[in-house]
Design a protein around this motif. Structure first.
Motif, PDB file in Angstrom:
ATOM      1  N   VAL A 137      -8.730  13.362   4.808  1.00  0.00           N
ATOM      2  CA  VAL A 137      -7.912  12.217   4.405  1.00  0.00           C
ATOM      3  C   VAL A 137      -6.808  12.711   3.469  1.00  0.00           C
ATOM      4  O   VAL A 137      -7.033  13.557   2.603  1.00  0.00           O
ATOM      5  N   SER A 138      -5.589  12.216   3.661  1.00  0.00           N
ATOM      6  CA  SER A 138      -4.451  12.635   2.854  1.00  0.00           C
ATOM      7  C   SER A 138      -4.380  11.773   1.597  1.00  0.00           C
ATOM      8  O   SER A 138      -4.283  10.547   1.686  1.00  0.00           O
ATOM      9  N   ILE A 139      -4.392  12.434   0.435  1.00  0.00           N
ATOM     10  CA  ILE A 139      -4.412  11.726  -0.845  1.00  0.00           C
ATOM     11  C   ILE A 139      -3.112  12.016  -1.590  1.00  0.00           C
ATOM     12  O   ILE A 139      -2.689  13.168  -1.705  1.00  0.00           O
ATOM     13  N   PHE A 140      -2.501  10.942  -2.115  1.00  0.00           N
ATOM     14  CA  PHE A 140      -1.252  11.065  -2.860  1.00  0.00           C
ATOM     15  C   PHE A 140      -1.393  10.316  -4.186  1.00  0.00           C
ATOM     16  O   PHE A 140      -2.194   9.401  -4.316  1.00  0.00           O
ATOM     17  N   ASP A 141      -0.597  10.728  -5.154  1.00  0.00           N
ATOM     18  CA  ASP A 141      -0.561  10.057  -6.445  1.00  0.00           C
ATOM     19  C   ASP A 141       0.677   9.177  -6.541  1.00  0.00           C
ATOM     20  O   ASP A 141       1.786   9.644  -6.265  1.00  0.00           O
ATOM     21  N   ASN A 142       0.483   7.934  -6.941  1.00  0.00           N
ATOM     22  CA  ASN A 142       1.616   7.087  -7.310  1.00  0.00           C
ATOM     23  C   ASN A 142       1.988   7.418  -8.754  1.00  0.00           C
ATOM     24  O   ASN A 142       3.033   7.982  -9.022  1.00  0.00           O
ATOM     25  N   VAL A 156      -9.057  11.756 -12.695  1.00  0.00           N
ATOM     26  CA  VAL A 156      -8.327  11.640 -11.429  1.00  0.00           C
ATOM     27  C   VAL A 156      -8.885  12.623 -10.407  1.00  0.00           C
ATOM     28  O   VAL A 156      -9.048  12.295  -9.221  1.00  0.00           O
ATOM     29  N   SER A 157      -9.197  13.812 -10.857  1.00  0.00           N
ATOM     30  CA  SER A 157      -9.786  14.801  -9.950  1.00  0.00           C
ATOM     31  C   SER A 157     -11.108  14.306  -9.387  1.00  0.00           C
ATOM     32  O   SER A 157     -11.410  14.509  -8.193  1.00  0.00           O
ATOM     33  N   ALA A 158     -11.907  13.625 -10.204  1.00  0.00           N
ATOM     34  CA  ALA A 158     -13.174  13.083  -9.716  1.00  0.00           C
ATOM     35  C   ALA A 158     -12.947  12.046  -8.628  1.00  0.00           C
ATOM     36  O   ALA A 158     -13.673  11.999  -7.627  1.00  0.00           O
ATOM     37  N   MET A 159     -11.921  11.204  -8.814  1.00  0.00           N
ATOM     38  CA  MET A 159     -11.601  10.211  -7.781  1.00  0.00           C
ATOM     39  C   MET A 159     -11.221  10.890  -6.469  1.00  0.00           C
ATOM     40  O   MET A 159     -11.650  10.470  -5.383  1.00  0.00           O
ATOM     41  N   LYS A 160     -10.429  11.947  -6.562  1.00  0.00           N
ATOM     42  CA  LYS A 160     -10.030  12.662  -5.352  1.00  0.00           C
ATOM     43  C   LYS A 160     -11.228  13.364  -4.717  1.00  0.00           C
ATOM     44  O   LYS A 160     -11.346  13.430  -3.480  1.00  0.00           O
ATOM     45  N   GLY A 161     -12.128  13.875  -5.541  1.00  0.00           N
ATOM     46  CA  GLY A 161     -13.334  14.505  -5.009  1.00  0.00           C
ATOM     47  C   GLY A 161     -14.189  13.524  -4.236  1.00  0.00           C
ATOM     48  O   GLY A 161     -14.717  13.851  -3.155  1.00  0.00           O
ATOM     49  N   VAL A 162     -14.319  12.313  -4.770  1.00  0.00           N
ATOM     50  CA  VAL A 162     -15.079  11.275  -4.065  1.00  0.00           C
ATOM     51  C   VAL A 162     -14.419  10.955  -2.732  1.00  0.00           C
ATOM     52  O   VAL A 162     -15.091  10.819  -1.701  1.00  0.00           O
ATOM     53  N   GLN A 215       6.881  -1.513  -6.923  1.00  0.00           N
ATOM     54  CA  GLN A 215       7.960  -0.529  -6.878  1.00  0.00           C
ATOM     55  C   GLN A 215       7.853   0.407  -5.682  1.00  0.00           C
ATOM     56  O   GLN A 215       8.867   0.884  -5.162  1.00  0.00           O
ATOM     57  N   THR A 216       6.628   0.648  -5.207  1.00  0.00           N
ATOM     58  CA  THR A 216       6.450   1.693  -4.201  1.00  0.00           C
ATOM     59  C   THR A 216       5.819   1.251  -2.885  1.00  0.00           C
ATOM     60  O   THR A 216       6.034   1.900  -1.853  1.00  0.00           O
ATOM     61  N   VAL A 217       5.042   0.174  -2.889  1.00  0.00           N
ATOM     62  CA  VAL A 217       4.265  -0.191  -1.703  1.00  0.00           C
ATOM     63  C   VAL A 217       5.138  -0.317  -0.455  1.00  0.00           C
ATOM     64  O   VAL A 217       4.776   0.159   0.631  1.00  0.00           O
ATOM     65  N   SER A 218       6.303  -0.931  -0.585  1.00  0.00           N
ATOM     66  CA  SER A 218       7.140  -1.196   0.590  1.00  0.00           C
ATOM     67  C   SER A 218       7.682   0.063   1.248  1.00  0.00           C
ATOM     68  O   SER A 218       8.155   0.007   2.395  1.00  0.00           O
ATOM     69  N   TYR A 219       7.629   1.186   0.554  1.00  0.00           N
ATOM     70  CA  TYR A 219       8.176   2.429   1.106  1.00  0.00           C
ATOM     71  C   TYR A 219       7.126   3.239   1.862  1.00  0.00           C
ATOM     72  O   TYR A 219       7.442   4.298   2.401  1.00  0.00           O
ATOM     73  N   TRP A 220       5.889   2.736   1.912  1.00  0.00           N
ATOM     74  CA  TRP A 220       4.833   3.413   2.640  1.00  0.00           C
ATOM     75  C   TRP A 220       4.573   2.687   3.960  1.00  0.00           C
ATOM     76  O   TRP A 220       4.791   1.490   4.068  1.00  0.00           O
ATOM     77  N   PRO A 221       4.077   3.404   4.970  1.00  0.00           N
ATOM     78  CA  PRO A 221       3.875   2.782   6.286  1.00  0.00           C
ATOM     79  C   PRO A 221       2.713   1.798   6.295  1.00  0.00           C
ATOM     80  O   PRO A 221       1.894   1.746   5.370  1.00  0.00           O
ATOM     81  N   GLU A 222       2.658   1.015   7.369  1.00  0.00           N
ATOM     82  CA  GLU A 222       1.530   0.114   7.567  1.00  0.00           C
ATOM     83  C   GLU A 222       0.211   0.882   7.505  1.00  0.00           C
ATOM     84  O   GLU A 222       0.132   2.052   7.873  1.00  0.00           O
ATOM     85  N   ASN A 223      -0.824   0.200   7.020  1.00  0.00           N
ATOM     86  CA  ASN A 223      -2.193   0.706   6.931  1.00  0.00           C
ATOM     87  C   ASN A 223      -2.400   1.736   5.827  1.00  0.00           C
ATOM     88  O   ASN A 223      -3.509   2.280   5.697  1.00  0.00           O
ATOM     89  N   THR A 224      -1.355   2.013   5.033  1.00  0.00           N
ATOM     90  CA  THR A 224      -1.575   2.824   3.843  1.00  0.00           C
ATOM     91  C   THR A 224      -2.527   2.078   2.914  1.00  0.00           C
ATOM     92  O   THR A 224      -2.455   0.855   2.761  1.00  0.00           O
ATOM     93  N   VAL A 225      -3.418   2.835   2.271  1.00  0.00           N
ATOM     94  CA  VAL A 225      -4.399   2.255   1.352  1.00  0.00           C
ATOM     95  C   VAL A 225      -4.052   2.687  -0.072  1.00  0.00           C
ATOM     96  O   VAL A 225      -3.945   3.881  -0.355  1.00  0.00           O
ATOM     97  N   VAL A 248      -3.300   6.348  -1.536  1.00  0.00           N
ATOM     98  CA  VAL A 248      -2.390   6.509  -2.673  1.00  0.00           C
ATOM     99  C   VAL A 248      -3.089   5.986  -3.919  1.00  0.00           C
ATOM    100  O   VAL A 248      -3.522   4.824  -3.952  1.00  0.00           O
ATOM    101  N   LEU A 249      -3.174   6.823  -4.940  1.00  0.00           N
ATOM    102  CA  LEU A 249      -3.907   6.477  -6.156  1.00  0.00           C
ATOM    103  C   LEU A 249      -2.966   6.215  -7.321  1.00  0.00           C
ATOM    104  O   LEU A 249      -1.966   6.910  -7.502  1.00  0.00           O
ATOM    105  N   GLN A 250      -3.278   5.198  -8.133  1.00  0.00           N
ATOM    106  CA  GLN A 250      -2.602   5.021  -9.407  1.00  0.00           C
ATOM    107  C   GLN A 250      -3.619   4.540 -10.443  1.00  0.00           C
ATOM    108  O   GLN A 250      -4.606   3.876 -10.099  1.00  0.00           O
ATOM    109  N   SER A 251      -3.375   4.892 -11.704  1.00  0.00           N
ATOM    110  CA  SER A 251      -4.316   4.517 -12.757  1.00  0.00           C
ATOM    111  C   SER A 251      -3.652   4.677 -14.119  1.00  0.00           C
ATOM    112  O   SER A 251      -2.515   5.152 -14.234  1.00  0.00           O
TER     113      SER A 251
END
Length: 277
Positions: A32-37, A18-24, A55-65, A6-9
């Protein structure tokens, strides 16, 4: 095993950052599944970046990065780190205050400094201005894809090494609660405080009753008025202010079909104090 990334910036979406980050990330693993915060954090606003994680971390499962990049000190001596939260999620970020809300409200088990000799995009060593792409997205994807474990990130640091912004817990004193305006519900201009519903209930205020609200920026009074405590926006007239419980179970202030923040020129952070009486 693949875990969500999950990416935020504060980069926005006007260019290709942002596209470059997803490309990397996809160069590490094509599956790998990529989502935007969010990528609409105001530029350089570390406090908002910290809150958006809470605001959002607690709504994602364990081991989410999570990769959080609000980094006005990029290229300086500030450290790049990964933390493991008490809920067993991982946050990849500069150690510049972005972890403030997670530290105080969720808890952090471990922190490791990123070893850039190992966890840096190959052939990127000459660049010192886009760590979001070259270090954080790369390292985050490697953790999410299982290429490296948390132990492979780099040396462990002390929890006390986490940089924290000034942070105040709400207080109940007699018939008054003091707190801070942590963030805006940006699109609608509502004020989200750090005052919990449980604490507010100790004032014994029922829906439909009026409360006195005072807002200060440092020591300067910005707003002072009586406001109705409502179950929802529909309980008051259009254009009228309302005190309500938001989606995080905290107290918030709004104008029905208007922007409270714009109407009264109100900001957010630890210098913005609210009193409910």
């Amino acid at each position: 095993m693949m875990n969500p990334l999950v990416l935020q910036s504060d980069f926005g979406l006007e260019d290709g950052a942002v596209s470059a980050m997803k490309g990397v990330a996809h160069s590490v693993s094509k599956v790998v599944s990529i989502f935007d915060n969010t990528h609409d954090i105001p530029p350089f606003d570390i406090w908002t970046g910290s809150y958006r994680l809470l605001q959002t971390v607690s709504y994602w499962p364990e081991n989410t990065v999570f990769v959080s990049v609000v980094d006005p000190g990029v290229g300086s001596g500030r450290k790049s780190v990964v933390v493991q939260t008490e809920n067993n999620q991982y946050i990849v970020t500069p150690n510049n205050g972005t972890l403030t809300h997670i530290y105080y409200k969720i808890g952090i088990k471990q922190i490791r400094e990123i070893d850039e000799e190992v966890n840096r995009l190959p052939m990127s060593g000459a660049s010192h201005t886009f760590h979001g792409r070259d270090i954080y997205a790369y390292t985050g994807a490697r953790i999410a894809a299982g290429v490296i474990s948390f132990d492979n990130v780099g040396p462990e640091l002390a929890i006390e090494d986490i940089v924290r912004l000034p942070f105040y817990e709400p207080k109940l004193e007699e018939q008054s609660i003091s707190g801070t305006i942590d963030i805006l519900d940006v699109r609608f201009g509502n004020l989200w405080t750090n005052i919990s519903r449980e604490l507010f209930l100790q004032l014994n205020i029922d829906y439909g009753e009026a409360v006195e609200i005072e807002i200060l920026h440092d020591t300067r009074r910005v707003y002072h008025n009586k406001v109705t405590f409502g179950r929802s926006f529909a309980t008051i007239q259009i254009g009228e202010p309302v005190l309500y419980v938001n989606s995080l179970d905290n107290l918030a202030v709004a104008i029905n079909q208007g922007s409270f923040a714009k109407a009264h020129n109100i900001g957010t952070g630890s210098s913005w104090h609210i009193y409910i009486k």
